[in-house]
Scaffold this active site. Structure first.
Site, PDB file in Angstrom:
ATOM      1  N   GLY A  14       0.855  -1.190   0.000  1.00 50.30           N
ATOM      2  CA  GLY A  14       0.000   0.000   0.000  1.00 50.30           C
ATOM      3  C   GLY A  14       0.886   1.232   0.000  1.00 50.30           C
ATOM      4  O   GLY A  14       2.068   1.155   0.353  1.00 50.30           O
TER       5      GLY A  14
ATOM      6  N   GLN B 255       3.302   9.893   1.334  1.00 51.46           N
ATOM      7  CA  GLN B 255       4.602   9.197   1.427  1.00 51.46           C
ATOM      8  C   GLN B 255       5.535   9.583   0.280  1.00 51.46           C
ATOM      9  O   GLN B 255       6.740   9.367   0.373  1.00 51.46           O
ATOM     10  CB  GLN B 255       4.408   7.674   1.473  1.00 51.46           C
ATOM     11  CG  GLN B 255       3.739   7.213   2.766  1.00 51.46           C
ATOM     12  CD  GLN B 255       3.555   5.722   2.812  1.00 51.46           C
ATOM     13  OE1 GLN B 255       2.593   5.196   2.283  1.00 51.46           O
ATOM     14  NE2 GLN B 255       4.505   5.015   3.421  1.00 51.46           N
TER      15      GLN B 255
ATOM     16  N   CYS C 130       6.145  -0.305   7.516  1.00 49.86           N
ATOM     17  CA  CYS C 130       5.800   0.886   6.748  1.00 49.86           C
ATOM     18  C   CYS C 130       7.002   1.306   5.917  1.00 49.86           C
ATOM     19  O   CYS C 130       8.121   1.331   6.425  1.00 49.86           O
ATOM     20  CB  CYS C 130       5.396   2.022   7.684  1.00 49.86           C
ATOM     21  SG  CYS C 130       4.929   3.537   6.831  1.00 49.86           S
ATOM     22  N   LEU C 131       6.752   1.632   4.665  1.00 49.84           N
ATOM     23  CA  LEU C 131       7.847   2.052   3.783  1.00 49.84           C
ATOM     24  C   LEU C 131       8.490   3.350   4.282  1.00 49.84           C
ATOM     25  O   LEU C 131       9.630   3.633   3.935  1.00 49.84           O
ATOM     26  CB  LEU C 131       7.332   2.228   2.350  1.00 49.84           C
ATOM     27  CG  LEU C 131       6.852   0.928   1.686  1.00 49.84           C
ATOM     28  CD1 LEU C 131       6.163   1.235   0.366  1.00 49.84           C
ATOM     29  CD2 LEU C 131       8.005  -0.046   1.485  1.00 49.84           C
TER      30      LEU C 131
ATOM     31  N   HIS D  96      -4.137   1.434   8.026  1.00 43.70           N
ATOM     32  CA  HIS D  96      -2.750   1.934   8.066  1.00 43.70           C
ATOM     33  C   HIS D  96      -2.604   3.096   7.072  1.00 43.70           C
ATOM     34  O   HIS D  96      -2.043   4.143   7.406  1.00 43.70           O
ATOM     35  CB  HIS D  96      -1.806   0.770   7.719  1.00 43.70           C
ATOM     36  CG  HIS D  96      -0.370   1.133   7.530  1.00 43.70           C
ATOM     37  ND1 HIS D  96       0.639   0.662   8.343  1.00 43.70           N
ATOM     38  CD2 HIS D  96       0.255   1.907   6.589  1.00 43.70           C
ATOM     39  CE1 HIS D  96       1.804   1.150   7.933  1.00 43.70           C
ATOM     40  NE2 HIS D  96       1.601   1.904   6.860  1.00 43.70           N
ATOM     41  N   GLU D  97      -3.130   2.923   5.864  1.00 39.16           N
ATOM     42  CA  GLU D  97      -3.005   3.972   4.836  1.00 39.16           C
ATOM     43  C   GLU D  97      -3.830   5.203   5.204  1.00 39.16           C
ATOM     44  O   GLU D  97      -3.391   6.338   5.001  1.00 39.16           O
ATOM     45  CB  GLU D  97      -3.438   3.444   3.462  1.00 39.16           C
ATOM     46  CG  GLU D  97      -2.689   2.230   2.942  1.00 39.16           C
ATOM     47  CD  GLU D  97      -1.188   2.350   2.990  1.00 39.16           C
ATOM     48  OE1 GLU D  97      -0.678   3.484   3.000  1.00 39.16           O
ATOM     49  OE2 GLU D  97      -0.512   1.317   3.039  1.00 39.16           O
TER      50      GLU D  97
ATOM     51  N   HIS E 284      -2.120   7.487   7.468  1.00 40.51           N
ATOM     52  CA  HIS E 284      -1.168   8.380   6.786  1.00 40.51           C
ATOM     53  C   HIS E 284      -1.854   9.673   6.337  1.00 40.51           C
ATOM     54  O   HIS E 284      -1.248  10.749   6.367  1.00 40.51           O
ATOM     55  CB  HIS E 284      -0.567   7.709   5.547  1.00 40.51           C
ATOM     56  CG  HIS E 284       0.572   6.780   5.803  1.00 40.51           C
ATOM     57  ND1 HIS E 284       1.764   7.178   6.359  1.00 40.51           N
ATOM     58  CD2 HIS E 284       0.729   5.452   5.554  1.00 40.51           C
ATOM     59  CE1 HIS E 284       2.593   6.138   6.434  1.00 40.51           C
ATOM     60  NE2 HIS E 284       1.982   5.073   5.951  1.00 40.51           N
TER      61      HIS E 284
END
Ligand code: GNR
Ligand code: NI
Length: 168
Positions: free
Chosen positions: A46, A51, A94-95, A136-137, A140
């Site tokens: 995702g 990000q 997480c990236l 999670h997204e 963000h």
């Protein structure tokens, strides 16, 4: 399409609240294409627009396994209409917090409303990994990272680890 740089902690943009988009047009689809390419390259399951430094309420996702055909999904201006009382603990990563993983508890099921790649309104139920990932997204989009759900000590350890990784 282009692969864009993924911001990592403690980049201040990751704390920013992203703004709703007016609608889905070709410019937004171009952004979503870049996001998807960046996510596949990382690789991740995702990615939220912030990000890559774009403060719009836009998410891309692909939960297909490696051996399965690609299954890209796009979420524009997503809203959670309902969340279950029941929670699910899942080991998240997480990236934007590379190489740090820890368990987060979230509602195990959610009902969503969003605009898709075509700009159509969709309502959908999510559970399992889909529910974990969309929450999670969506965090963000409000400037919240999964490590914000952990203790201060763990959060500070995670940020320290990422800084060290970057210095190396
Ligand atoms: O690639 C990712 N994997 C992942 C694993 C467990 C819970 C959430 C995620 S999302 C993450 C990509 C990312 O950082 N999205 O914001
Ligand atoms: Ni993330």
């Amino acid at each position: 399409m282009a692969i864009r740089e993924i911001l990592t902690v403690p980049h201040p943009a990751l704390k920013q609240v992203s703004q709703p988009v007016a609608g889905v047009d070709d410019a937004l689809r171009a952004l979503m294409d870049d996001m998807l390419e960046t996510m596949y390259d990382a690789p991740g399951i995702g990615l939220a627009a912030i990000q890559i430094g774009e403060p719009h309420r836009v998410i891309v996702m692909d939960l297909a396994r490696e051996e399965e055909p690609k299954a890209p999904r796009y979420f524009v201006n997503p809203e959670i209409l309902w969340s279950s009382e029941e929670t699910l603990g899942y080991e998240e990563g997480c990236l934007s917090v590379p190489e740090y993983f820890d368990e987060v508890q979230r509602p195990s099921k959610v009902r969503l409303r969003y605009l898709n790649y075509q700009g159509e309104t969709v309502e959908e139920d999510a559970e399992g990994l889909f529910a974990v990932c969309i929450q999670h997204e969506m965090d963000h989009l409000d400037g919240v990272l999964f490590i914000d759900h952990l203790s201060r000590l763990k959060r500070e350890q995670a940020v320290k680890k990422v800084k060290k990784l970057r210095a190396a």
